[in-house]
Design a protein around this motif. Structure first.
Motif: not given
Length: 206
Positions: A131-133, A157-159, A181-189, A201-204
């Motif tokens: 897994l990767f942080d 599922h490596v995150l 398995t992951f969600k967008l939290s921010d976008r920067r330009v 994402k937190e496990p269901d």
């Protein structure tokens, strides 16, 4: 192009000659802004640098305390630049090719793999990663590779839990942000560069 902060601060990195059409390093300004956002998330992190190019993103994380970094690319010039930059930042050549497994797992590893064919999951395991942080994804702009590799990462599922995935693409490109398995939290330009920052994402529990 230099390492901005950390143990290798100021170390000059090798860059592609001229205006390379294949390798497009993230600008120092955009890289500095990104790592200011990440803050201490690099410390003791297992890092995956996809379409690594010069290795600047992964090596910046390494300089700022990442425990281990795995670089993936298949362009011959990129592989040479990454290996040279590893030597510049680590003091010794700790990189290993996927064809020459080392007895001890190095902190900086390099895999020669075409990511258009999917992720080299078996080679990750051979290098001692599961897994990767932090995952950096910086493919050539405007070729659909960013979206395709995001989908591959979602299926793999490596995150790690509480991990971050940073995708870089041209500012005017749109990315689908619907993943399991992951969600967008921010976008920067920054100029014509945009970073999409995803968090696991937190496990269901249902």
């Amino acid at each position: 192009m230099r390492i901005i902060s950390g143990s290798a601060r100021g170390r000059k990195l090798c860059s592609p000659p001229g205006r390379s059409l294949v390798i497009r390093p993230t600008s120092d300004r955009a890289r500095e802004a990104l790592f200011n956002i990440l803050g201490r998330r690099t410390e003791e992190a297992a890092v995956l640098d996809l379409y690594a190019g010069t290795g600047a993103l992964g090596l910046e994380a390494f300089s700022r305390g990442a425990k281990r970094v795995l670089f993936v690319d298949n362009n011959r010039l990129a592989l040479d630049l990454i290996a040279r930059n590893i030597r510049a930042c680590a003091g010794t050549d700790e990189s290993t090719s996927s064809a020459s497994p080392a007895a001890a797992q190095p902190r900086l590893s390099l895999i020669n793999h075409d990511l258009r064919r999917g992720l080299p999951l078996r080679q990750y395991q051979q290098k001692g990663f599961s897994l990767f942080d932090l995952i950096f994804l910086d493919p050539p702009y405007s070729q659909g590779l960013c979206q395709r590799t995001l989908q591959d990462l979602d299926h793999s599922h490596v995150l790690a839990d509480a991990g971050l995935l940073i995708a870089e693409e041209r500012e005017n490109e749109m990315l689908d942000d619907s993943f399991a398995t992951f969600k967008l939290s921010d976008r920067r330009v920054y100029g014509d560069t945009a970073f999409w920052i995803f968090e696991s994402k937190e496990p269901d529990n249902e």
